[in-house]
Design a protein around this motif. Structure first.
Motif, PDB file in Angstrom:
ATOM      1  N   UNK A 184       0.874  -1.172   0.000  1.00 37.72           N
ATOM      2  CA  UNK A 184       0.000   0.000   0.000  1.00 37.72           C
ATOM      3  C   UNK A 184       0.911   1.222   0.000  1.00 37.72           C
ATOM      4  N   UNK A 185       1.180   1.755  -1.188  1.00 37.04           N
ATOM      5  CA  UNK A 185       2.168   2.812  -1.326  1.00 37.04           C
ATOM      6  C   UNK A 185       1.773   4.051  -0.537  1.00 37.04           C
ATOM      7  N   UNK A 186       0.490   4.405  -0.561  1.00 33.47           N
ATOM      8  CA  UNK A 186       0.038   5.594   0.164  1.00 33.47           C
ATOM      9  C   UNK A 186       0.285   5.436   1.662  1.00 33.47           C
ATOM     10  N   UNK A 187      -0.031   4.253   2.203  1.00 36.77           N
ATOM     11  CA  UNK A 187       0.185   4.009   3.629  1.00 36.77           C
ATOM     12  C   UNK A 187       1.681   4.008   3.951  1.00 36.77           C
ATOM     13  N   UNK A 188       2.479   3.416   3.054  1.00 39.07           N
ATOM     14  CA  UNK A 188       3.933   3.375   3.256  1.00 39.07           C
ATOM     15  C   UNK A 188       4.506   4.788   3.293  1.00 39.07           C
ATOM     16  N   UNK A 189       4.142   5.600   2.320  1.00 40.88           N
ATOM     17  CA  UNK A 189       4.692   6.954   2.255  1.00 40.88           C
ATOM     18  C   UNK A 189       4.219   7.798   3.443  1.00 40.88           C
ATOM     19  N   UNK A 215       9.731  -2.246   0.506  1.00 41.09           N
ATOM     20  CA  UNK A 215       9.529  -0.845   0.887  1.00 41.09           C
ATOM     21  C   UNK A 215      10.412   0.088   0.059  1.00 41.09           C
ATOM     22  N   UNK A 216      11.664  -0.265  -0.114  1.00 38.84           N
ATOM     23  CA  UNK A 216      12.576   0.595  -0.872  1.00 38.84           C
ATOM     24  C   UNK A 216      12.135   0.724  -2.328  1.00 38.84           C
ATOM     25  N   UNK A 217      11.665  -0.370  -2.895  1.00 37.21           N
ATOM     26  CA  UNK A 217      11.234  -0.334  -4.292  1.00 37.21           C
ATOM     27  C   UNK A 217       9.933   0.435  -4.491  1.00 37.21           C
ATOM     28  N   UNK A 218       9.130   0.547  -3.434  1.00 32.71           N
ATOM     29  CA  UNK A 218       7.801   1.140  -3.594  1.00 32.71           C
ATOM     30  C   UNK A 218       7.691   2.581  -3.128  1.00 32.71           C
ATOM     31  N   UNK A 219       8.564   3.039  -2.233  1.00 32.05           N
ATOM     32  CA  UNK A 219       8.317   4.297  -1.544  1.00 32.05           C
ATOM     33  C   UNK A 219       8.483   5.536  -2.412  1.00 32.05           C
ATOM     34  N   UNK A 220       9.291   5.467  -3.470  1.00 34.98           N
ATOM     35  CA  UNK A 220       9.474   6.632  -4.324  1.00 34.98           C
ATOM     36  C   UNK A 220      10.872   7.219  -4.184  1.00 34.98           C
ATOM     37  N   UNK A 221      11.364   7.835  -5.260  1.00 32.02           N
ATOM     38  CA  UNK A 221      12.756   8.271  -5.311  1.00 32.02           C
ATOM     39  C   UNK A 221      13.059   9.478  -4.430  1.00 32.02           C
ATOM     40  N   UNK A 222      12.038  10.134  -3.886  1.00 31.14           N
ATOM     41  CA  UNK A 222      12.335  11.198  -2.929  1.00 31.14           C
ATOM     42  C   UNK A 222      12.811  10.625  -1.598  1.00 31.14           C
ATOM     43  N   UNK A 223      12.530   9.333  -1.348  1.00 32.35           N
ATOM     44  CA  UNK A 223      12.980   8.680  -0.130  1.00 32.35           C
ATOM     45  C   UNK A 223      14.035   7.595  -0.369  1.00 32.35           C
ATOM     46  N   UNK A 224      14.034   6.946  -1.526  1.00 34.59           N
ATOM     47  CA  UNK A 224      14.997   5.870  -1.793  1.00 34.59           C
ATOM     48  C   UNK A 224      15.270   5.780  -3.277  1.00 34.59           C
ATOM     49  N   UNK A 225      16.542   5.744  -3.663  1.00 35.20           N
ATOM     50  CA  UNK A 225      16.874   5.630  -5.083  1.00 35.20           C
ATOM     51  C   UNK A 225      17.989   4.606  -5.265  1.00 35.20           C
TER      52      UNK A 225
END
Length: 350
Positions: A184-189, A215-225
């Protein structure tokens, strides 16, 4: 499916004698046994079974003086030379906060303990070695020339147990979980953005029932790249060139071992990337790094950035931070190093 017959202690010793140059882990792999079974086969000869309690060890370890603490996983070996100091003991987790030896210890997995003597030319080397219920190494202490050998023998006598069997029963490793493919990307972020301390990350993963890689693959590049595998070496060399103090974490289910400070001597040998400094040695199999990430986590002191490397199973191999004190912001020099590291192209990541 019929299990392959396990070699007897005599067969294990005979194979070692026929292959004196093989490393212990290679001997164990060749015989399809865990490393602890290799050590157990020497009980009554060059090894003594001791109480595997982590806290009993930590209570007495300062008596040994200067030693080498070794913690490893399948792809990284972390060695620190120093004294076990300032231990804080707990049933679930214990801490060692020495000037050089810095550990987070989880006593639960510690299942087998041994005091080991090994002939090395004219020298007789002494160590304390601990393993989990799978027979995998959790933590080792190797004596050095400055160590108190008499204190070592007193410690071994105090920790010796009645069972001195040369055989070992071990549990097979559990199958690897897929870590929860649905995120759940929204919940993760949302949960990620609300962190105020990096230690909250594990609770976040448990609550959302996902693993670190998902989590790293889903959270988005503003948090993990994603970074290229060579980013680990590039970071170490950049830190060495500027004497930037860093923190290096290597762990397994029973121990996390930490180096805090600068690094200097960066060397490569085949697939191994090494740090060979006076009180800190690191040996990292870069060919086993499946994913390397730069990760940004919010804290009460601002964002904190880490470099994290995972293996093919998604398990953490090694983690780096810029050294900082609690309550202070992250060093801008550390952020600059990580942000300059080569990113993995989207086509490569796919």
């Amino acid at each position: 499916m019929t299990e392959t017959p396990r070699p007897t202690p005599a067969e294990i010793r005979a194979f070692r004698a026929e292959n004196p140059r093989m490393r212990e882990r290679d001997v164990a792999a060749a015989l399809s046994i865990p490393e602890a079974a290799l050590v157990a086969a020497e009980c009554g000869l060059t090894a003594v079974r001791i109480d595997p309690s982590a806290n009993r060890l930590l209570e007495r370890a300062p008596e040994l003086g200067e030693v080498m603490a070794l913690t490893r996983n399948e792809s990284a070996v972390h060695e620190k030379i120093g004294v076990y100091e300032k231990a804080q003991l707990g049933s679930f987790a214990s801490i060692v906060l020495g000037e050089h030896i810095d550990l987070r210890v989880f006593p639960g997995p510690w299942a087998h303990g041994f005091a080991v003597m090994k002939r090395d030319g004219d020298l007789l080397r002494h160590s304390l070695q601990y393993f989990d219920r799978h027979g995998t190494a959790v933590h080792k202490i190797h004596l050095r020339p400055a160590s108190d050998l008499a204190a070592y023998h007193r410690l071994v006598d105090a920790l010796r147990i009645e069972d001195q069997a040369q055989t070992l029963d071990w549990d097979l490793a559990a199958p690897v979980s897929d870590g929860g493919a649905d995120v759940d990307v929204a919940a993760l972020r949302d949960a990620w953005s609300r962190m105020t301390d990096t230690h909250q990350f594990h609770g976040l993963l448990r609550k959302l029932k996902i693993d670190r890689r998902a989590a790293l693959n889903a959270v988005g590049e503003d948090y993990a790249w994603r970074l290229e595998t060579g980013a680990v070496e590039a970071m170490l060399r950049a830190s060495a060139e500027t004497t930037l103090p860093i923190m290096c974490f290597v762990g397994n289910p029973g121990v996390i071992q930490i180096h805090s400070g600068p690094v200097a001597q960066i060397q490569t040998m085949g697939p191994w990337l090494n740090v060979m400094d006076p009180t800190f040695h690191l040996h990292l199999r870069v060919d086993r790094l499946a994913e390397v990430w730069a990760v940004r986590k919010p804290t009460a002191d601002g964002h904190v950035t880490s470099l994290e490397a995972l293996d093919a199973a998604g398990d953490m191999v090694i983690q780096f931070f810029g050294k900082r004190k609690e309550g202070l912001a992250e060093r801008p020099e550390w952020r600059a190093v990580l942000e300059a590291l080569p990113r993995l192209a989207l086509t490569e990541a796919a």
